[in-house]
Scaffold this motif. Structure first.
Motif, short mmCIF file in Angstrom:
data_model
loop_
_atom_site.label_atom_id
_atom_site.label_comp_id
_atom_site.label_asym_id
_atom_site.label_seq_id
_atom_site.Cartn_x
_atom_site.Cartn_y
_atom_site.Cartn_z
N PRO A 124 40.69 1.72 134.80
CA PRO A 124 41.04 0.32 134.54
C PRO A 124 39.82 -0.54 134.26
O PRO A 124 39.80 -1.34 133.30
N ILE A 163 44.49 -4.88 134.27
CA ILE A 163 44.90 -3.72 133.48
C ILE A 163 46.42 -3.71 133.30
O ILE A 163 46.91 -3.32 132.24
N GLU A 164 47.14 -4.20 134.30
CA GLU A 164 48.61 -4.18 134.20
C GLU A 164 49.10 -5.11 133.09
O GLU A 164 50.19 -4.90 132.55
N ASP A 172 46.40 2.23 147.72
CA ASP A 172 47.48 1.40 147.15
C ASP A 172 48.73 1.43 148.03
O ASP A 172 49.67 0.68 147.79
N TYR A 191 47.62 6.05 134.66
CA TYR A 191 46.23 5.65 134.94
C TYR A 191 45.74 4.57 133.99
O TYR A 191 45.04 3.65 134.40
N ILE A 192 46.10 4.68 132.73
CA ILE A 192 45.57 3.69 131.78
C ILE A 192 46.33 2.36 131.86
O ILE A 192 45.88 1.36 131.30
N THR A 193 47.46 2.35 132.55
CA THR A 193 48.19 1.09 132.69
C THR A 193 48.07 0.50 134.10
O THR A 193 48.73 -0.49 134.41
N GLY A 194 47.25 1.13 134.93
CA GLY A 194 47.05 0.60 136.29
C GLY A 194 48.18 0.94 137.25
O GLY A 194 48.32 0.31 138.29
N LYS A 195 48.98 1.93 136.91
CA LYS A 195 50.12 2.25 137.75
C LYS A 195 49.89 3.51 138.61
O LYS A 195 50.80 4.00 139.26
N ARG A 208 50.77 0.54 151.16
CA ARG A 208 50.76 -0.43 152.25
C ARG A 208 52.12 -0.46 152.89
O ARG A 208 53.11 -0.78 152.24
N THR A 231 47.71 -3.29 142.07
CA THR A 231 46.74 -2.31 142.59
C THR A 231 46.06 -1.51 141.48
O THR A 231 45.35 -0.55 141.76
N GLY A 232 46.27 -1.91 140.23
CA GLY A 232 45.56 -1.24 139.14
C GLY A 232 44.08 -1.57 139.13
O GLY A 232 43.26 -0.80 138.61
N LEU A 258 51.01 0.02 124.45
CA LEU A 258 49.65 0.21 124.94
C LEU A 258 48.68 -0.56 124.05
O LEU A 258 48.87 -0.67 122.84
N ARG A 260 49.62 -7.65 144.99
CA ARG A 260 49.97 -6.22 144.95
C ARG A 260 49.80 -5.63 143.54
O ARG A 260 50.55 -4.75 143.13
#
Ligand code: FES
Ligand code: FES
Lengths: 780, 156
Positions: free
Chosen positions: B103, B75-76, A27, A17-21, A29, B34-35, B83, B32
Motif C-alpha cells: 500500500p 489505499i482503500e 488488523d 493486497y493491492i487494494t488494502g484488504k 481486533r 487497515t490497508g 483498479l 478501521r
C-alpha cells in the motif's frame, strides 16, 4: 493462455493486497480488545531482585501486571530448542532454561520480565514504563569468541564456559594428513556478520480465551501455525492441542524469523486466560530488533589444500557460532547440519573436517534466517575458491571447473548425497549472460574514469526440500519434516486444497492452484488453496527451508493421485468402460477413442449423490496425503557480480548482477524470479550494508532503521536472472526449491567482486564505503 | 481529546481522539482502514504512506489533529471501483510478494508519477529508485517494483 506448470500466471492473492484488504494479525481486533506491553530489561545481564508493579497497577485502565513467577507458577513450561546436538565427547548440548518472562535473571537487552495488560496500547506502554524492576547488573559479553574465552561472565549455570556444544563432522586425521601433503594450502579467516531478518510486518499476536469451552484462539504472525500449536501445547503447556486454534492469516514476510515460538505469543495466551480478555500485542520495529531472532554470526578459520594440478585435497574448518542468550527453536541445527553438511560446495572433495563450538552470549537469540547455515557455508567455500585461485595464479572459473562434481549421485564426506545437477552449465550460462568476455574492456573503460572495476563469482549449492524425517530424526531433530495436503473435490467439481504449507509472500494460492488446474485440466479459478488455520487444515509442518515446492506440492500431487484413481473408477463405472481408457481433459472425463464422456463436475456430483457408484466404494471425493521426501534437494547455480569502486571514497556500485540457477521444475517463472530478486537483495544487504552491532557491554547499537542499514531501491541493481535446470529425481514434480538461493549465493559474489576490484583480499562484510576505503588504504 | 474532522476517501469523518493520535492510528484504529500499514517507528519504511490533499505523506509521522479539514486518500480509496493503473501494474509485474509494503509503495509511486508528469520530467528507472528512498521492501529486491512503476507511468 496456459495456467499450468511453467506459466507466468498473475497471482490470485494480489487483489486483496493491492487494494488494502489483506488481513494481517494486527488488523484483527476483537470486541473489548485488551493490549499487552512488555517490561524489558535495559541491561544485558542482571539479577532480578524484585519487581514493583504498584504504580502501574494503580493507573486507570490497567487490567493486570503479570510476571514470570506467576507464569511458571501456573505451569507454563520453558521455551526449548527442538534439535538435540551431541558434542564430540558424547555429551548432550547444554540448554539453559528460558522462561517466557524471566524469573530471577535477565540475559540480554530486551529480555522480558513482566507484562502489562491494559485497555489501550498506549496505556499499556506507559504503564510498562512505570513498573520498577530492581536489577543487580552483572558483567556481560556479546562476542562469541570472548564468551568462550576464559573469564567471561557465566550466562547459564549449566553451560560452563558458555559452551553449548563442541561438535564435529568429518575425518579430522585424514583431513590433516591431506593438508600436510598438499602442494598449496590457502588459509582464510571469515566472519559471517550478524543480521536482523526484518520482515516488514512486525510480529504480532492476538490471543483470546473462551472460558465456556476452555478454548484458546491465537492469531499470530507464523510461518508454521501447526508447529506453533504443537509447541505451545506440548512444551509450554498453554492448552491441549484440541483446545487451541492457531491462525496465521496474511503474514508480511518471514525469512525464518516467524518460524519460532517466542515469549510474546506464549505470554499473550496465558494472559488472556488470566485476565479473561482478548489480549493483543504488536511489536514495533525497535522491539523487533531486540526480540526477533537474529541470523548468522559465525567466526571461522579454514584451510583448503590443493594438489599441484589444482584439485582440492582437503578442507578443514573451525567455526564459533553465536547463539545469543537462549537456544531458540532450531538454533542448534543451523551451524551444524544446515552448515557443515554443505561445506563440499559444488566440488569433489575427499576430506573435510569441521568443528563447531556454539556459544551463549548476552545478545538476542540467534536462529534460522533465510538460508540458515547454508549462506555461511557458501560464503566460506566461495571466498576460499576465489582466494585460492588468486594465490595460485589461476582463473577462478578454471579452478572451480577443475573441481566440480561431474557425476551424480555424488556422496560428499559430510552426509549429503547430491542427486542431480550440471554445475558447468550454470557457470557457462552465467558467464555468457554477464558477458565475461567483455569484462577486460569494461575494466579499462572504468580505469579511464579513475574507477576500479571487479568481477566476482559464486558457484553455490544448498540443500532444501527439508527434509527426510527419518534422516533428520537420526540427526537429532525433534520433529518430522514431511508435509500434508488434502484435495477436496466439491459436488460441483470445484476444488479446495488444504495444505500444511504456509504462504507469507511466496504466492502459494497461485502456484499450488496451477499444479491442480494442470493435472485435472480445469480453470485456475476453480481451485482454491486453504492454509494457515489449524481448525481448517490438517496437521502440517509449514514453510521454511525452501520446502513448499519440493515437499508441500509433492503432498498435493500424492493426494491428487488418489483423487484421480477414484475419478477413474467412478467414470469407468458410469460410462461402462475400463479404468485404463479414461482420460481427463478439457473439463471432461472421457473414454478414449469414443464419444462417451461425462463432465468433471458430473463425476463430482456422482461421488456425492452416490446413486451409482461401484460396489463397495465410499461416497465423496476428497483425499489426503502425507509426503515424506526421500532426500534433500540440491538447488545450485552460479552468480556473477560486477562492481565499480570509487577509490577516493570507497563507494561501490553493483553495475551488473547475473544469476544462473538450477531449481529443477519451475511452476511459475514470475514467482521464482521474484524469489531470486528478493534473495539477492538480502544477500547484497548482508555483503554491503547490514550488520547488527553490540557494544562491549552488550548494548544493541543498531536498534532502528536509523542505524541498521536496510537495502533500499537505490542500493541494488536490476538483476539478470536465468535458469539452466536439471530435474530433481526425488520428488514427483522434479522441483528443488528457490526461496533461499539468492541469499545464499550472492554475498561471496559481491565480496569476490569488490576484492577483485581493489586488489586486496582483506575485506569483511558489510563492505561499507568506509570498509572498502580502509581496505584500499591498507593495501597501499 | 480533540475533535478531528477530515474527508477520507471521499467521505466526511469526524472523531474525538486523544491529542497525540497519529494519522496512521486514526485510520487504522478509529476508522478501521487497515490497508495503511505501520512497519517502523522511525519514519523510515514508508508502509504507512497515504495522500493528504493529493500529496504523499507518512501517516505514522503526522498528527491527525494537524490535518483537520484535509482530504485524505488511503489505499482503500485510491481507485473509484476497479483498479488504479498503479495497482494494476503492481500485480501485472509481480511487484509484490507478502503485500505488507505494497500500500505504501503504491501510494508513494502514484504521487511520484503525478509529480514528474506535472513537472514534465522523465521518470527513469534510476529516478524511480531514488524516489523510493523512503519505502523499504524486504521481499521483492525492488526489481519488479521499479518495472511496475515504469509500466504505470506510461499508462497514467
Ligand atoms: S511506518 Fe511510517 S515510515 Fe515506517
Ligand atoms: S512485498 Fe513484502 S515487504 Fe514488500
Amino acid at each position: 493462455m496456459s495456467t499450468g506448470i511453467g506459466a507466468r500466471v498473475q497471482r490470485k492473492e494480489d487483489k486483496r493486497y493491492i487494494t488494502g484488504k489483506g488481513k494481517y494479525t494486527d488488523d484483527v481486533r476483537n470486541e473489548s480488545q485488551a493490549y499487552a506491553a512488555f517490561v524489558r530489561s535495559p541491561h544485558a545481564h542482571a539479577n532480578v531482585n524484585g519487581i514493583d508493579t504498584s504504580a502501574a497497577m494503580a493507573m486507570d485502565g490497567v487490567i493486570d501486571v503479570l510476571n514470570g513467577q506467576q507464569l511458571t507458577g501456573d505451569g507454563i513450561g520453558n521455551i526449548i530448542c527442538g534439535w538435540a546436538i551431541t558434542s564430540k565427547d558424547g555429551s548432550p548440548m547444554n540448554m539453559g532454561a528460558w522462561s517466557a518472562l524471566a524469573t530471577s535473571k535477565v540475559r540480554y537487552v530486551g529480555d522480558a520480565v513482566a507484562v502489562v495488560i491494559a485497555e489501550t496500547q498506549a496505556l499499556a506502554r506507559i504503564a510498562a514504563e512505570a513498573v520498577e524492576v530492581d536489577y543487580e547488573v552483572l558483567p556481560a559479553v556479546a562476542a562469541s569468541d570472548k564468551a568462550l574465552a576464559g573469564g567471561a561472565a557465566l550466562i547459564h549455570d549449566n553451560a560452563p564456559g558458555n559452551l553449548i556444544y563442541d561438535w564435529e563432522i568429518g575425518d579430522g586425521a585424514a583431513t590433516d594428513a591431506a593438508l600436510a601433503g598438499a602442494a598449496h594450502v590457502t588459509e582464510l579467516a571469515v566472519t559471517n556478520n550478524r543480521l536482523s531478518p526484518n520482515a516488514m510486518e512486525p510480529r504480532a499476536a492476538v490471543a483470546t480465551f473462551d472460558e465456556c469451552d476452555d478454548h484458546y484462539t491465537l492469531y499470530t504472525t507464523s510461518q508454521n501455525p501447526h508447529v506453533a500449536r504443537l509447541v505451545l501445547s506440548a512444551f509450554y503447556q498453554v492448552a491441549p492441542e484440541n483446545k487451541l486454534r492457531v491462525i496465521a492469516p496474511d503474514v508480511g514476510g518471514g525469512f525464518g524469523s516467524k518460524i519460532f515460538i517466542y515469549p510474546e505469543e506464549i505470554t499473550c495466551l496465558w494472559a488472556s486466560m488470566k485476565t479473561n480478555r482478548s489480549v493483543k500485542w504488536t511489536s514495533d520495529r525497535s522491539e523487533a530488533f531486540i526480540t526477533d531472532a537474529h541470523g548468522r554470526d559465525h567466526i571461522t578459520t579454514a584451510k583448503m589444500g590443493f594438489d599441484a594440478a589444482g584439485k582440492i585435497v582437503g578442507f578443514k574448518v573451525d567455526t564459533i557460532a553465536n547463539f545469543g542468550a537462549y537456544m531458540s527453536l532450531f538454533s542448534s541445527s543451523v551451524p551444524t547440519y544446515l552448515y557443515a553438511t554443505l561445506l563440499s560446495g559444488q566440488y569433489n572433495i575427499e576430506n573435510i573436517h569441521c568443528n563447531v563450538r556454539a556459544a551463549y552470549t548476552n545478545t538476542v537469540p540467534v536462529d534460522a534466517y533465510r538460508g540458515a547455515g547454508r549462506p555461511e557455508a557458501c560464503f566460506l567455500v566461495e571466498r576460499m575458491m576465489e582466494t585460492a585461485a588468486r594465490e595460485m595464479g589461476k582463473d577462478p572459473t578454471d579452478l572451480r571447473r577443475a573441481n566440480f562434481v561431474q557425476e551424480f549421485p555424488h556422496q560428499t564426506p559430510v552426509i549429503m548425497a547430491y542427486d542431480a545437477g550440471d554445475f558447468g552449465a550454470n557457470l557457462d550460462q552465467a558467464m555468457a549472460a554477464a558477458d565475461v568476455a567483455g569484462f577486460a574492456a569494461r575494466k579499462a573503460e572504468s580505469a579511464g574514469r579513475g574507477k576500479l572495476r571487479g568481477l566476482g563469482y559464486s558457484s553455490y549449492i544448498e540443500a532444501c526440500g527439508i527434509a527426510p524425517s527419518a534422516a533428520v530424526g537420526s540427526l537429532g531433530a525433534g520433529v518430522g519434516l514431511w508435509e500434508s495436503a488434502e484435495v477436496r473435490v466439491n459436488p460441483v467439481g470445484t476444488i479446495e486444497v488444504l495444505t500444511g504449507s504456509h504462504s507469507h509472500g511466496q504466492g502459494h494460492e497461485t502456484t499450488f492452484a496451477q499444479i491442480v488446474a494442470e493435472r485435472f485440466d480445469l480453470p485456475l479459478e476453480n481451485v482454491s488453496i486453504v492454509h494457515g488455520d489449524t481448525d481448517k487444515v490438517q496437521f502440517g509442518m509449514g514453510t521454511y527451508g525452501s520446502r513448499s515446492g519440493a515437499v508441500g506440492m509433492s503432498a498435493i500431487v500424492k493426494a491428487m493421485d488418489k483423487v484421480e484413481a477414484k475419478v477413474r473408477k467412478i467414470a469407468a463405472h458410469v460410462l461402462e468402460a475400463s479404468e485404463d481408457d479414461i482420460v481427463i481433459e478439457g473439463g471432461q472425463v472421457k473414454v478414449a477413442g469414443t464419444d462417451k464422456a461425462m463432465g468433471w463436475h458430473e463425476v463430482g456430483l456422482s461421488a456425492y449423490t452416490a446413486h451409482n457408484l461401484p460396489p463397495d466404494m465410499e461416497p465423496g471425493l476428497k483425499e489426503g496425503a502425507f509426503y515424506d521426501p526421500a532426500n534433500f534437494t540440491f538447488p545450485a547455480g552460479t552468480y556473477i557480480c560486477e562492481v565499480e569502486v570509487d577509490p577516493e571514497t570507497g563507494v561501490t556500485d553493483i553495475v551488473q548482477f547475473t544469476a544462473s540457477d538450477d531449481f529443477g521444475t519451475i511452476i511459475n517463472p514470475n514467482i521464482v524470479e521474484g524469489q531470486v530478486h528478493g534473495g539477492i537483495a538480502q544477500g547484497i544487504g548482508q555483503a554491503m550494508l547490514e550488520q547488527v552491532v553490540y557494544d562491549d557491554d552488550a548494548q544493541l547499537v543498531t536498534g532502528s532503521y536509523m542505524d541498521y542499514a536496510m537495502p533500499r531501491a537505490s542500493d541494488v541493481p536490476s538483476f539478470s536472472v536465468h535458469h539452466a535446470s536439471t530435474t530433481c529425481p526425488n520428488n514427483p514434480l522434479g522441483m528443488k526449491g528457490c526461496g533461499e538461493a539468492g541469499a545464499i549465493g550472492s554475498p561471496p559474489a559481491v565480496i569476490n567482486a569488490i576484492t577483485d576490484a581493489i586488489g586486496s583480499n582483506d575485506l569483511a562484510m558489510p563492505a561499507t564505503p568506509q570498509a572498502v576505503w580502509n581496505a584500499i588504504q591498507a593495501a597501499k | 481529546m480533540t475533535n478531528v474532522s477530515m474527508t477520507v476517501n471521499g467521505k466526511a469523518v469526524s472523531r474525538e481522539v486523544p491529542d497525540e493520535t497519529l494519522l496512521s492510528e486514526f485510520l487504522r484504529e478509529h476508522l478501521r482502514l487497515t490497508g495503511t500499514h505501520v512497519g517502523c517507528d522511525t519514519s523510515q519504511c514508508g508502509a504507512c504512506v497515504v495522500h493528504v490533499n493529493g500529496k504523499a505523506v507518512k501517516s505514522c509521522s503526522t498528527l491527525a489533529a494537524s490535518l483537520d479539514g484535509s482530504q485524505v486518500t488511503t489505499i482503500e480509496g485510491l481507485a473509484n471501483g476497479g483498479l488504479h493503473p498503479m495497482q494494476q501494474a503492481f500485480t501485472e509485474n509481480h511487484g509484490l510478494q507478502c503485500g505488507f509494503c505494497t500500500p505504501g509503495m503504491i501510494m508513494t509511486s502514484v504521487d511520484m508519477v503525478n509529480r514528474y508528469k506535472a513537472d514534465g520530467k522523465e521518470l527513469t528507472a534510476q529516478a524511480i529508485r531514488g524516489e523510493l528512498a523512503g519505502n523499504i521492501c524486504r521481499c521483492t529486491g525492488y526489481h519488479n517494483i521499479v518495472k511496475a512503476v515504469e509500466d504505470a507511468a506510461a499508462k497514467m
